[in-house]
Design an enzyme around this catalytic site. Structure first.
Site, PDB file in Angstrom:
ATOM      1  N   HIS A  32     -23.500   6.301 -19.749  1.00  0.00           N
ATOM      2  CA  HIS A  32     -24.590   5.431 -20.192  1.00  0.00           C
ATOM      3  C   HIS A  32     -24.925   4.437 -19.083  1.00  0.00           C
ATOM      4  O   HIS A  32     -24.061   3.715 -18.597  1.00  0.00           O
ATOM      5  CB  HIS A  32     -24.110   4.704 -21.455  1.00  0.00           C
ATOM      6  CG  HIS A  32     -25.142   3.902 -22.170  1.00  0.00           C
ATOM      7  ND1 HIS A  32     -26.049   4.464 -23.043  1.00  0.00           N
ATOM      8  CD2 HIS A  32     -25.404   2.573 -22.165  1.00  0.00           C
ATOM      9  CE1 HIS A  32     -26.824   3.515 -23.554  1.00  0.00           C
ATOM     10  NE2 HIS A  32     -26.455   2.349 -23.030  1.00  0.00           N
ATOM     11  N   MET A  36     -31.666  -3.190 -16.907  1.00  0.00           N
ATOM     12  CA  MET A  36     -32.206  -4.442 -17.475  1.00  0.00           C
ATOM     13  C   MET A  36     -33.090  -5.128 -16.453  1.00  0.00           C
ATOM     14  O   MET A  36     -32.744  -5.200 -15.269  1.00  0.00           O
ATOM     15  CB  MET A  36     -31.051  -5.376 -17.828  1.00  0.00           C
ATOM     16  CG  MET A  36     -30.040  -4.777 -18.776  1.00  0.00           C
ATOM     17  SD  MET A  36     -28.698  -5.939 -19.051  1.00  0.00           S
ATOM     18  CE  MET A  36     -27.684  -4.991 -20.190  1.00  0.00           C
ATOM     19  N   MET A  67     -33.832  -1.194 -20.765  1.00  0.00           N
ATOM     20  CA  MET A  67     -34.131  -2.462 -21.448  1.00  0.00           C
ATOM     21  C   MET A  67     -35.130  -3.191 -20.569  1.00  0.00           C
ATOM     22  O   MET A  67     -34.819  -4.182 -19.907  1.00  0.00           O
ATOM     23  CB  MET A  67     -32.834  -3.254 -21.650  1.00  0.00           C
ATOM     24  CG  MET A  67     -31.978  -2.689 -22.775  1.00  0.00           C
ATOM     25  SD  MET A  67     -30.278  -3.262 -22.710  1.00  0.00           S
ATOM     26  CE  MET A  67     -29.593  -2.048 -21.584  1.00  0.00           C
ATOM     27  N   ASP A 174     -24.801   1.504 -29.915  1.00  0.00           N
ATOM     28  CA  ASP A 174     -24.502   0.860 -28.633  1.00  0.00           C
ATOM     29  C   ASP A 174     -24.294  -0.632 -28.837  1.00  0.00           C
ATOM     30  O   ASP A 174     -25.193  -1.327 -29.318  1.00  0.00           O
ATOM     31  CB  ASP A 174     -25.683   1.126 -27.680  1.00  0.00           C
ATOM     32  CG  ASP A 174     -25.505   0.496 -26.304  1.00  0.00           C
ATOM     33  OD1 ASP A 174     -24.386   0.069 -25.978  1.00  0.00           O
ATOM     34  OD2 ASP A 174     -26.505   0.466 -25.556  1.00  0.00           O
TER      35      ASP A 174
HETATM   36  C1  DX5 Z   1     -25.963  -3.975 -24.099  1.00  0.00           C
HETATM   37  C2  DX5 Z   1     -25.894  -2.606 -23.488  1.00  0.00           C
HETATM   38  C3  DX5 Z   1     -24.663  -1.878 -23.836  1.00  0.00           C
HETATM   39  C4  DX5 Z   1     -23.387  -2.513 -23.331  1.00  0.00           C
HETATM   40  C5  DX5 Z   1     -22.264  -2.063 -24.210  1.00  0.00           C
HETATM   41  O1  DX5 Z   1     -27.219  -4.498 -23.896  1.00  0.00           O
HETATM   42  O2  DX5 Z   1     -26.985  -1.824 -23.930  1.00  0.00           O
HETATM   43  O3  DX5 Z   1     -24.744  -0.530 -23.396  1.00  0.00           O
HETATM   44  O4  DX5 Z   1     -23.102  -2.202 -22.012  1.00  0.00           O
HETATM   45  O5  DX5 Z   1     -21.107  -2.741 -23.844  1.00  0.00           O
HETATM   46  P1  DX5 Z   1     -19.925  -3.017 -24.876  1.00  0.00           P
HETATM   47  O6  DX5 Z   1     -19.426  -1.701 -25.342  1.00  0.00           O
HETATM   48  O7  DX5 Z   1     -18.941  -3.774 -24.056  1.00  0.00           O
HETATM   49  O8  DX5 Z   1     -20.508  -3.832 -26.000  1.00  0.00           O
HETATM   50 ZN    ZN Z   2     -26.917   0.355 -23.526  1.00  0.00          ZN
END
Ligand code: DX5
Ligand code: ZN
Length: 213
Positions: A32, A36, A67, A174
């Site tokens: 994944h 951002m 994002m 997620d």
């Molecule tokens: C948050 C991301 C996630 C994040 C998840 O905005 O989209 O993919 O990296 O991380 P954990 O599993 O640590 O919450």
């Molecule tokens: Zn994510």
């Protein structure tokens, strides 16, 4: 089958290629990649050049989570950079259907995501155009947050809708997924679990992935 997609956001950024190889050895089904832009979310992570560089050293399935605002401007470029799945945010685009079609036209699996506050019913008109739906279980922007339990109700509703309509699409969750709540997410109907901290911060990443599955 439950698939695990470790989020590189929690990896050691000084050795991304090695970290990617490590989670592949540990049994990850895909990786994944959280992009951002500092606008849709306040944080800035990494973008096209990083995805393209990793593509050169890996054959893993790249699960790219955008994002960013105006994702339609970038989906083709992320496809060319090597994405196998592209997820964008329903809240970030003016034309959900067109963006999903654009992704599929590039031969990439298309997915839309909803933030915790967005009712899941809002994306029902687009399910025929989706290969996957990402139900965010935290507010997007940062790793290491706690899962918001109410979001799993949306997963339940979505799974019921998919079954009712006889569709074949994946539900990804997620944010804040760990070995204590993974079974709840799976019971609610999710079949792809993203996990950042729970995998990368674990002493034994193979055990961590097995525990999630
Ligand atoms: C948050 C991301 C996630 C994040 C998840 O905005 O989209 O993919 O990296 O991380 P954990 O599993 O640590 O919450
Ligand atoms: Zn994510």
């Amino acid at each position: 089958m439950i698939k695990i997609s470790p989020s590189m956001l929690a990896a050691d950024f000084t050795k991304l290629g090695g970290e990617l190889a490590d989670i592949e050895r540990a049994g990850a089904d895909m990786v994944h990649l959280d992009v951002m832009d500092g606008v849709f979310v306040t944080n800035i992570s990494f973008g096209l050049p990083v995805v393209a560089a990793l593509r050169n050293v890996s054959t893993m399935v790249f699960d790219v989570h955008l994002m960013i605002v105006d994702p339609e401007k970038y989906v083709a470029r992320f496809a060319d950079a090597g994405a196998d799945i592209i997820t964008f945010h329903y809240e970030a685009t003016k034309d959900t259907a067109a963006t999903l079609k654009m992704i599929r036209d590039k031969g990439v699996r298309a997915a839309v995501s909803v933030k915790p506050g967005t009712p899941i019913e809002e994306i029902y008109p687009y399910l025929d155009l989706c290969d996957m739906v990402l139900v965010m279980t935290v507010e997007p922007g940062y790793g290491g947050q706690e899962l918001i339990p109410e979001t799993l109700e949306k997963v339940r509703k979505l799974r019921a809708e998919i079954i009712k309509r006889g569709l074949n699409l994946d539900i990804q969750v997620d944010g804040g997924i760990n070995d204590k709540n993974a079974h709840e997410a799976i019971a609610a109907g999710a079949n792809i679990l993203v996990a950042g901290s729970a995998v990368f911060k674990a002493k034994d990443r193979k055990l961590a992935i097995d525990a999630l599955r």
